[in-house]
Design an enzyme around this catalytic site. Structure first.
Site, PDB file in Angstrom:
ATOM      1  N   ASN A 148       0.496  -0.951   1.995  1.00 17.52           N
ATOM      2  CA  ASN A 148      -0.949  -0.987   1.712  1.00 17.52           C
ATOM      3  C   ASN A 148      -1.500  -2.251   2.366  1.00 17.52           C
ATOM      4  OD1 ASN A 148      -3.496  -1.078   0.652  1.00 17.52           O
ATOM      5  ND2 ASN A 148      -2.847  -1.475  -1.466  1.00 17.52           N
ATOM      6  N   TRP A 149      -2.211  -2.054   3.466  1.00 17.94           N
ATOM      7  CA  TRP A 149      -2.689  -3.225   4.225  1.00 17.94           C
ATOM      8  C   TRP A 149      -3.967  -3.815   3.636  1.00 17.94           C
ATOM      9  CZ3 TRP A 149      -1.910  -1.317  10.024  1.00 17.94           C
ATOM     10  CH2 TRP A 149      -0.531  -1.179  10.254  1.00 17.94           C
ATOM     11  N   LYS A 150      -4.514  -3.170   2.641  1.00 19.92           N
ATOM     12  CA  LYS A 150      -5.721  -3.673   1.943  1.00 19.92           C
ATOM     13  C   LYS A 150      -6.825  -4.014   2.952  1.00 19.92           C
ATOM     14  CE  LYS A 150      -2.700  -5.302  -1.671  1.00 19.92           C
ATOM     15  NZ  LYS A 150      -2.558  -6.069  -2.877  1.00 19.92           N
TER      16      LYS A 150
ATOM     17  N   HIS B 270      -5.618   2.448  -7.379  1.00 20.39           N
ATOM     18  CA  HIS B 270      -4.989   1.134  -7.233  1.00 20.39           C
ATOM     19  C   HIS B 270      -5.651   0.157  -8.203  1.00 20.39           C
ATOM     20  CE1 HIS B 270      -3.741  -2.689  -5.503  1.00 20.39           C
ATOM     21  NE2 HIS B 270      -2.766  -2.018  -4.894  1.00 20.39           N
TER      22      HIS B 270
ATOM     23  N   GLU C  72      -6.579  -2.768  -7.918  1.00 19.07           N
ATOM     24  CA  GLU C  72      -7.705  -3.544  -7.370  1.00 19.07           C
ATOM     25  C   GLU C  72      -8.989  -2.723  -7.417  1.00 19.07           C
ATOM     26  OE1 GLU C  72      -5.876  -4.760  -3.687  1.00 19.07           O
ATOM     27  OE2 GLU C  72      -4.553  -6.117  -4.793  1.00 19.07           O
TER      28      GLU C  72
ATOM     29  N   GLU D  74       2.781  -0.010 -10.856  1.00 19.24           N
ATOM     30  CA  GLU D  74       2.474  -1.336 -10.334  1.00 19.24           C
ATOM     31  C   GLU D  74       1.915  -2.206 -11.457  1.00 19.24           C
ATOM     32  OE1 GLU D  74       1.731  -1.301  -5.856  1.00 19.24           O
ATOM     33  OE2 GLU D  74      -0.161  -0.734  -6.789  1.00 19.24           O
TER      34      GLU D  74
ATOM     35  N   GLY E  13       0.557  -9.069  -5.854  1.00 20.51           N
ATOM     36  CA  GLY E  13       0.070 -10.204  -5.074  1.00 20.51           C
ATOM     37  C   GLY E  13       0.305 -11.551  -5.741  1.00 20.51           C
TER      38      GLY E  13
ATOM     39  N   SER F 231       4.769  -7.335  -5.595  1.00 20.78           N
ATOM     40  CA  SER F 231       5.535  -8.422  -4.988  1.00 20.78           C
ATOM     41  C   SER F 231       6.938  -7.990  -4.544  1.00 20.78           C
ATOM     42  CB  SER F 231       5.591  -9.628  -5.927  1.00 20.78           C
ATOM     43  OG  SER F 231       4.279 -10.118  -6.157  1.00 20.78           O
TER      44      SER F 231
ATOM     45  N   GLY G 215       2.366  -4.376  -0.705  1.00 27.37           N
ATOM     46  CA  GLY G 215       1.141  -4.996  -0.219  1.00 27.37           C
ATOM     47  C   GLY G 215       1.461  -6.070   0.805  1.00 27.37           C
ATOM     48  N   GLY G 216       1.498  -7.328   0.359  1.00 29.76           N
ATOM     49  CA  GLY G 216       1.639  -8.475   1.255  1.00 29.76           C
ATOM     50  C   GLY G 216       2.750  -8.339   2.289  1.00 29.76           C
TER      51      GLY G 216
END
Ligand code: PEP
Length: 260
Positions: A10-12, A102, A104, A175, A181, A220, A241-242
């Site tokens: 997920n490149w957000k 998600h 976010e 998640e 994150g 993470s 993610g990251g």
């Protein structure tokens, strides 16, 4: 184990079109061919921003295991819904898979369970593969209410979902919000225990097709913890993610999922 394993990046809200294309290209070049065979039980997905989808699309393989995913999807195809992008438009862009609910989106944009459920229902009916995200915030975990919280997210999302829509196209991502994150990962036993709870609930709700769904862990995930998480059992891959913004870290995680 026959369940499909997934690793989805997920490149957000990161990467303009040029760097997004370069990252996709590098990933494709470095994924071993044997992992890209269509019948392999591993699928790899990348979810760039909507505006980078067409830049990344040539590097994905709609009929193979490297999938182009959207970070969100509207609950309707078209109409007076400012800012929204629905299944028809995404399909035209070569997208077959969408992340839905998600944390976010739930937290920053106040997406309620009812909207998450509507998106899921509409996208599944439109033929999309859907990654439904669930997970508890830290205070809920500290109060030991995490299982009932996640079950309530599931039952709201699946409210009125026809049983036939529970198929290989339905994926769950657990998640925990406190792990996204933050660099703080759920322990393998915390993750595995929640996955078992989710699987038992799906089995009860949908019968054997429910018990057979792929359940991913997200929060993470890094090369250093991916293999240990896989070894805990009942984890069918990752939503990343990251670490997905770095080709070599992402591919290390892919290898951990393939070998775990
Ligand atoms: C995510 O955004 O779904 C996620 C799991 O992020 P990170 O890996 O950075 O925690």
């Amino acid at each position: 184990m026959t369940r499909v394993r997934w690793v989805i990046g997920n490149w957000k809200q990161n990467l303009l079109r040029g760097p997004a294309e370069a990252l996709a290209k590098r990933m494709v070049a470095e994924i071993p061919n044997q992992l890209l065979e269509a019948d392999h039980r591993l699928r790899i997905g990348i979810a760039p921003t909507f505006l980078a989808l067409d830049a990344v699309s040539p590097w994905t393989r709609p009929s193979g295991p490297l999938w182009l995913c959207a970070q969100d999807i509207a609950a309707q195809d078209q109409g007076a819904f400012t800012g929204e992008i629905g299944p028809e438009m995404l399909a035209e862009a070569g997208v077959k898979c969408a992340i839905i609910g998600h944390s976010e989106r739930r937290n920053h944009y106040r997406e309620p369970d009812i909207l998450v459920g509507a998106k899921l229902h509409h996208a599944l009916k439109a033929g999309f593969t859907c990654v439904l995200c669930v997970g508890e915030p830290l205070d809920v975990r500290n109060q030991n209410r995490h299982e009932s919280y996640v079950i309530s997210q599931l039952s709201n999302a699946f409210h009125q979902l026809e049983n036939e829509l529970c198929s290989e196209r339905l994926i769950i991502a657990y998640e925990p919000v406190w792990a996204i994150g933050t660099g703080k990962t759920a322990t393998p036993s915390q993750a595995s225990a929640m996955h078992r709870t989710i699987r038992a609930w799906l089995l009860e709700r949908f019968g054997p097709a429910g018990g057979d769904r792929s359940i991913l862990y997200g929060g993470s995930v890094k090369p250093a913890n991916a293999a240990t998480l896989m070894a805990a059992g009942d984890i069918d891959g990752f939503l990343v993610g990251g670490a997905s913004l770095d080709a070599s870290k992402f591919l290390d995680i892919v290898h951990a999922a393939a070998n775990g």
